[in-house]
Design a protein around this motif. Structure first.
Motif, PDB file in Angstrom:
ATOM      1  N   CYS A  40       0.836  -1.122  -0.239  1.00 19.14           N
ATOM      2  CA  CYS A  40      -0.085  -0.025  -0.118  1.00 19.14           C
ATOM      3  C   CYS A  40       0.913   1.362  -0.049  1.00 19.14           C
ATOM      4  CB  CYS A  40      -0.995  -0.111   1.337  1.00 19.14           C
ATOM      5  SG  CYS A  40      -2.193  -1.259   1.173  1.00 19.14           S
ATOM      6  N   LEU A  41       2.073   1.406   0.570  1.00 15.82           N
ATOM      7  CA  LEU A  41       2.869   2.546   0.627  1.00 15.82           C
ATOM      8  C   LEU A  41       3.183   2.650  -0.677  1.00 15.82           C
ATOM      9  CD1 LEU A  41       4.818   1.780   3.968  1.00 15.82           C
ATOM     10  CD2 LEU A  41       3.201   3.778   3.514  1.00 15.82           C
ATOM     11  N   LEU A  42       3.706   1.672  -1.423  1.00 15.66           N
ATOM     12  CA  LEU A  42       4.366   2.153  -2.753  1.00 15.66           C
ATOM     13  C   LEU A  42       3.249   2.259  -3.731  1.00 15.66           C
ATOM     14  CD1 LEU A  42       7.009  -0.790  -2.817  1.00 15.66           C
ATOM     15  CD2 LEU A  42       7.491   1.723  -2.414  1.00 15.66           C
ATOM     16  N   CYS A  43       2.375   1.547  -3.584  1.00 18.99           N
ATOM     17  CA  CYS A  43       1.238   1.824  -4.654  1.00 18.99           C
ATOM     18  C   CYS A  43       0.410   3.350  -4.451  1.00 18.99           C
ATOM     19  CB  CYS A  43       0.065   0.655  -4.513  1.00 18.99           C
ATOM     20  SG  CYS A  43       0.800  -0.849  -5.270  1.00 18.99           S
ATOM     21  N   SER A  44       0.211   3.517  -3.117  1.00 16.75           N
ATOM     22  CA  SER A  44      -0.393   4.944  -2.888  1.00 16.75           C
ATOM     23  C   SER A  44       0.547   5.989  -3.316  1.00 16.75           C
ATOM     24  CB  SER A  44      -0.558   5.010  -1.310  1.00 16.75           C
ATOM     25  OG  SER A  44       0.361   4.884  -0.509  1.00 16.75           O
ATOM     26  N   ALA A  45       1.902   5.824  -3.199  1.00 18.86           N
ATOM     27  CA  ALA A  45       2.798   6.925  -3.962  1.00 18.86           C
ATOM     28  C   ALA A  45       2.584   6.930  -5.333  1.00 18.86           C
ATOM     29  CB  ALA A  45       4.182   6.667  -3.587  1.00 18.86           C
ATOM     30  N   ALA A  66      -0.148   6.070  -7.086  1.00 25.29           N
ATOM     31  CA  ALA A  66      -1.735   6.727  -7.177  1.00 25.29           C
ATOM     32  C   ALA A  66      -1.639   8.111  -7.138  1.00 25.29           C
ATOM     33  CB  ALA A  66      -2.806   5.840  -6.421  1.00 25.29           C
ATOM     34  N   GLY A  67      -0.887   8.763  -6.059  1.00 21.75           N
ATOM     35  CA  GLY A  67      -0.922  10.024  -5.860  1.00 21.75           C
ATOM     36  C   GLY A  67      -0.294  10.825  -6.849  1.00 21.75           C
ATOM     37  N   LEU A  68       0.665  10.251  -7.597  1.00 23.08           N
ATOM     38  CA  LEU A  68       1.150  10.998  -8.744  1.00 23.08           C
ATOM     39  C   LEU A  68       0.369  10.805  -9.843  1.00 23.08           C
ATOM     40  CD1 LEU A  68       4.954   9.399  -8.524  1.00 23.08           C
ATOM     41  CD2 LEU A  68       4.295  11.867  -7.925  1.00 23.08           C
ATOM     42  N   LEU A  69      -0.647   9.882 -10.046  1.00 19.88           N
ATOM     43  CA  LEU A  69      -1.635   9.935 -11.071  1.00 19.88           C
ATOM     44  C   LEU A  69      -2.361  11.287 -11.176  1.00 19.88           C
ATOM     45  CD1 LEU A  69      -3.288   6.515 -10.928  1.00 19.88           C
ATOM     46  CD2 LEU A  69      -1.503   7.246 -12.724  1.00 19.88           C
ATOM     47  N   LEU A  70      -2.715  11.975  -9.948  1.00 18.07           N
ATOM     48  CA  LEU A  70      -3.377  13.138 -10.018  1.00 18.07           C
ATOM     49  C   LEU A  70      -2.602  14.440 -10.767  1.00 18.07           C
ATOM     50  CD1 LEU A  70      -4.862  13.136  -6.408  1.00 18.07           C
ATOM     51  CD2 LEU A  70      -6.164  13.191  -8.632  1.00 18.07           C
ATOM     52  N   THR A  71      -1.145  13.961 -10.852  1.00 18.90           N
ATOM     53  CA  THR A  71      -0.460  15.156 -11.413  1.00 18.90           C
ATOM     54  C   THR A  71      -0.480  15.111 -12.875  1.00 18.90           C
ATOM     55  OG1 THR A  71       1.387  13.832 -11.540  1.00 18.90           O
ATOM     56  CG2 THR A  71       1.234  15.191  -9.482  1.00 18.90           C
ATOM     57  N   VAL A 122      -8.610   9.545  -7.062  1.00 21.44           N
ATOM     58  CA  VAL A 122      -8.740   9.786  -5.823  1.00 21.44           C
ATOM     59  C   VAL A 122      -9.351   8.526  -5.014  1.00 21.44           C
ATOM     60  CG1 VAL A 122     -10.246  11.042  -3.782  1.00 21.44           C
ATOM     61  CG2 VAL A 122      -8.998  12.425  -5.735  1.00 21.44           C
ATOM     62  N   VAL A 123     -10.342   7.726  -5.607  1.00 19.47           N
ATOM     63  CA  VAL A 123     -10.989   6.843  -4.993  1.00 19.47           C
ATOM     64  C   VAL A 123      -9.897   5.622  -5.084  1.00 19.47           C
ATOM     65  CG1 VAL A 123     -12.545   4.811  -5.287  1.00 19.47           C
ATOM     66  CG2 VAL A 123     -13.216   7.228  -5.670  1.00 19.47           C
ATOM     67  N   LEU A 124      -9.283   5.496  -6.143  1.00 18.88           N
ATOM     68  CA  LEU A 124      -7.889   4.315  -6.061  1.00 18.88           C
ATOM     69  C   LEU A 124      -6.967   4.762  -5.088  1.00 18.88           C
ATOM     70  CD1 LEU A 124      -6.521   2.225  -7.085  1.00 18.88           C
ATOM     71  CD2 LEU A 124      -5.418   3.619  -9.124  1.00 18.88           C
ATOM     72  N   TRP A 125      -6.737   6.130  -4.944  1.00 21.66           N
ATOM     73  CA  TRP A 125      -5.765   6.561  -3.785  1.00 21.66           C
ATOM     74  C   TRP A 125      -6.109   6.113  -2.632  1.00 21.66           C
ATOM     75  CZ3 TRP A 125      -4.435  12.241  -2.933  1.00 21.66           C
ATOM     76  CH2 TRP A 125      -3.273  12.427  -2.218  1.00 21.66           C
ATOM     77  N   GLU A 126      -7.157   6.347  -2.137  1.00 25.25           N
ATOM     78  CA  GLU A 126      -7.737   6.287  -0.855  1.00 25.25           C
ATOM     79  C   GLU A 126      -7.933   4.720  -0.708  1.00 25.25           C
ATOM     80  OE1 GLU A 126      -8.591   8.057   2.735  1.00 25.25           O
ATOM     81  OE2 GLU A 126      -8.221   8.861   0.882  1.00 25.25           O
ATOM     82  N   LEU A 127      -8.275   3.789  -1.650  1.00 32.13           N
ATOM     83  CA  LEU A 127      -8.438   2.680  -1.377  1.00 32.13           C
ATOM     84  C   LEU A 127      -7.079   1.815  -1.014  1.00 32.13           C
ATOM     85  CD1 LEU A 127     -10.684   1.326  -4.113  1.00 32.13           C
ATOM     86  CD2 LEU A 127     -11.235   1.307  -1.663  1.00 32.13           C
ATOM     87  N   LEU A 128      -6.047   2.543  -1.335  1.00 29.69           N
ATOM     88  CA  LEU A 128      -4.514   2.120  -1.152  1.00 29.69           C
ATOM     89  C   LEU A 128      -4.080   2.568   0.100  1.00 29.69           C
ATOM     90  CD1 LEU A 128      -3.057   2.184  -4.834  1.00 29.69           C
ATOM     91  CD2 LEU A 128      -3.599   0.178  -3.382  1.00 29.69           C
ATOM     92  N   LEU A 178       8.336  10.846   0.605  1.00 26.18           N
ATOM     93  CA  LEU A 178       8.003  10.222   2.115  1.00 26.18           C
ATOM     94  C   LEU A 178       7.424   8.997   2.048  1.00 26.18           C
ATOM     95  CD1 LEU A 178       7.252  13.674   3.308  1.00 26.18           C
ATOM     96  CD2 LEU A 178       9.013  12.426   3.910  1.00 26.18           C
ATOM     97  N   MET A 179       6.546   8.747   1.301  1.00 28.38           N
ATOM     98  CA  MET A 179       5.891   7.145   1.198  1.00 28.38           C
ATOM     99  C   MET A 179       6.974   6.174   1.189  1.00 28.38           C
ATOM    100  SD  MET A 179       2.809   7.335   2.370  1.00 28.38           S
ATOM    101  CE  MET A 179       3.295   8.818   3.356  1.00 28.38           C
ATOM    102  N   THR A 180       7.870   6.450   0.212  1.00 27.53           N
ATOM    103  CA  THR A 180       9.156   5.316  -0.015  1.00 27.53           C
ATOM    104  C   THR A 180       9.851   5.287   1.027  1.00 27.53           C
ATOM    105  OG1 THR A 180       8.921   5.977  -2.442  1.00 27.53           O
ATOM    106  CG2 THR A 180      10.849   5.079  -1.589  1.00 27.53           C
ATOM    107  N   LEU A 181      10.369   6.456   1.768  1.00 24.65           N
ATOM    108  CA  LEU A 181      10.973   6.309   3.232  1.00 24.65           C
ATOM    109  C   LEU A 181      10.128   5.676   4.116  1.00 24.65           C
ATOM    110  CD1 LEU A 181      12.346  10.174   2.995  1.00 24.65           C
ATOM    111  CD2 LEU A 181      13.606   7.926   2.478  1.00 24.65           C
TER     112      LEU A 181
END
Length: 628
Positions: free
Chosen positions: A83-88, A90-95, A292-298, A369-372
């Motif tokens: 979830c940490l790696l995938c949420s990072a 998913a957050g970049l998808l918004l850019t 956002v939904v994908l990001w929040e699920l992760l 920071l999610m990677t760290l």
């Protein structure tokens, strides 16, 4: 028998504190500034509220389910890492989501949104079509300047003298349009090199009809406002409400135009503008909502999964008393992350490239920071609890809350504070941006609120001993109402820093008192579950409702009206709370810790008496059986 396993409690607490700091710092980089980014994309307040509301609902519903699944299948570390790696990512998808219009957000860079009313103008400004462009869409006239867009198809033009007098002078026959028609009157001032008229009483389509036949294209100049130009290709199927002009011998017959204009409907510019931009807003909204939904699920199960794993580990080694202060690392991380990223973004240009805004740096910081945090999670202690009979603690917690009047009152209170608090979280930075605030002030406002709550924590015990929980809740409601009222009369950006100090009472003291109230009805092992349910009601249902409703209120009435309405609502609930609280019956609290700390001598005597009685009875039974 092998050597006993060593449990490193201090190392486990250090790894958990580091993870909380990094994970909360990542959240602080994005969460407070998320609605600013949506504003930059050109979404109106109503759609921003819908996106944020969906985010809160998905997080509140999925977090306990995901955590329960990992506990049952014993896959906590795998879930946390994934979830940490995938949420990072998913957050970049918004850019990658494009803005609703090319000019969206350009007026918001540099800390200014155009002054008063810019919050409402965000959704309206992108819809401004240049007047010459709209005029050309309706009349078919071509303004005199550079050609930038294709908007329709007409027949091949004939000679240029059609409808034009000798020497190129215009005739008056083009002014025979409907009385008061701005489109017909303004068309007289345009050079009619290529003309087309609206189909009489034809509906304005959305590109679903067939294209108008004809080899030539009407090319419309958008030089009145190059930022809002709309490059539309022949394949884009623009609304086909332009028809052919009658021709005689290859020349246009201008005499027929007066009759056609009398039959043509009065097409307003507003309708044209809405037709152009509303579909683009919907596309951007759906892309943002999906990301956002994908990001929040992760991301949503992370914090709860980590907390439950650490608590079970500390419970196994009898060190749960050291769990209670780990939230301090979360507050330090969130305040540091929000302030640091805001200062850094303020040093950048408005756009990193032609299509990338500097607000995308918030998501880049989150990914780092999610990677760290993923690296820190490697050092988590591993403890696999024994399989126990599954019990739905959430349902039991709701049953406990519903069985007590004071707990129900506390639950309603946290839901309403979630509704009111979400309005400040979602749109406060919009108002600061309208006041010309830089992002540094925004990040500092987040840090001030968290640090103030952290400092008040050192006086928590004294506060709760001096005042009852109901008085503390009433004081918190009053402070939150004052905060919202001050936001509605915000006179400068720095004044927010003074108001944010009240967050120590409106948020921190409120939850201390509410948790103390529900602890009175908690059965052994249910305290943490009750706290989690109340936070889910506040941050999930309450925040979602406040986000959706707040977005519509901002779009219709403005930010000031939203804050004042929330302030009035909290004051009314404060009166209801005090009246109902005074009429509820007081139940005697059963404090299990006092029972366990009873006089040891009395307890030992009673145990000895019970043991003596048991031995006497056993000896009598043994003698009776032998005689038999």
């Amino acid at each position: 028998m092998g050597p006993s396993r060593q449990w490193d409690v201090r190392g486990a607490l250090a790894a958990s504190g580091l993870f909380r700091f990094l994970h909360s710092a990542g959240g602080g980089c994005v969460a407070p500034f998320f609605t600013l980014y949506l504003r930059h994309l050109g979404l109106p307040a109503a759609l921003v509220g819908a996106v944020v509301g969906a985010k809160h609902l998905v997080g509140a519903a999925w977090a306990p389910l995901g955590s329960c699944y990992t506990r049952r299948h014993r896959r906590r570390k795998a879930l946390v890492a994934g979830c940490l790696l995938c949420s990072a990512g998913a957050g970049l998808l918004l850019t990658l989501v494009p803005a609703a219009t090319p000019a969206a957000g350009q007026g918001l860079c540099g800390g200014s949104a155009g002054g008063r009313g810019a919050a409402n103008a965000t959704s309206e400004a992108p819809r401004e079509v240049p007047r010459a462009t709209a005029r050309a869409l309706v009349t078919g006239a071509r303004p005199e300047s550079t050609l930038q867009g294709v908007v329709g198809f007409v027949g091949t033009p004939g000679k240029e003298d059609g409808g034009v007098g000798k020497g190129g002078a215009r005739t008056d026959r083009y002014a025979d349009g409907p009385s008061g028609s701005a489109t017909a009157l303004e068309a007289v001032n345009e050079e009619p090199r290529v003309l087309a008229t609206p189909a009489p009483y034809g509906p304005l389509s959305l590109g679903l009809e067939k294209e108008t036949r004809g080899p030539a294209a009407v090319v419309v100049d958008l030089a009145d406002n190059p930022e809002n130009s709309l490059p539309i290709s022949e394949n884009s199927k623009f609304p086909s409400f332009i028809t052919h002009l009658p021709t005689v011998g290859g020349a246009y017959v201008s005499e027929n135009l007066s009759d056609r204009w009398k039959e043509a409907p009065d097409v307003s510019f507003d309708m044209v503008q809405n037709t152009i931009f509303q579909d683009r807003e919907r596309q951007v909204f759906l892309m943002v909502l999906g990301a956002v939904v994908l990001w929040e699920l992760l991301a949503s199960p992370l914090e709860r999964t980590v907390d439950e794993g650490l608590y079970e580990y500390l419970d196994f080694v009898d060190a749960t008393d050291r769990y209670g202060k780990l939230w301090i690392w979360s507050y330090l991380g969130a305040s540091g992350g929000a302030f640091s990223i805001a200062v850094f973004v303020d040093q950048l240009n408005c756009f990193l490239s032609s299509n990338v805004s500097r607000l995308a740096v918030h998501f880049y910081g989150y990914a780092v920071l999610m990677t760290l945090s993923f690296v820190a999670s490697i050092f988590f202690p591993t403890y696999i609890p024994k399989k126990t009979k599954h019990m739905n603690k959430t349902a039991k917690a709701l049953s406990l809350i519903g069985s007590d009047g004071r707990a129900v009152l506390s639950a309603v209170t946290v839901v309403l504070t979630g509704v009111a608090g979400s309005t400040a979280q979602n749109f406060l930075f919009w108002q600061m941006q309208d006041q010309g605030s830089s992002e540094t002030y925004m990040g500092l406002a987040v840090a001030v609120g968290l640090i103030a709550e952290l400092l008040l924590y050192f006086f928590k015990s004294k506060l709760l001993r001096t005042l009852s929980s109901s008085v503390v809740v009433a004081l918190s409601l009053g402070c939150l109402a004052v905060q919202l009222l001050c936001y509605s009369f915000l006179w400068s950006a720095w004044s927010v820093l003074l108001v944010q100090v009240l967050s120590a009472v409106s948020n921190g003291a409120l939850w201390w008192a509410v948790n103390l109230t529900v602890d009175d009805i908690a059965t052994p092992g249910m305290e943490r579950c009750l706290h989690a349910v109340l936070r889910g009601l506040s941050h999930g249902a309450g925040a979602a409702l406040g986000s959706v409703a707040g977005g519509f209120v901002v779009a219709s009435f403005g930010l000031a009206v939203l804050y004042r309405a929330c302030c009035v609502g909290l004051v009314l609930w404060l009166c209801v709370f005090l009246i109902v609280q005074s009429r509820l019956p007081r139940q005697k609290k059963i404090n299990y810790s006092h029972l366990l700390a009873a006089d040891s001598s009395d307890a030992s005597d009673s145990e000895e008496e019970k043991e003596r009685d048991w031995l006497v009875k056993a000896m009598k039974d043994d003698g009776f059986s032998r005689n038999w």
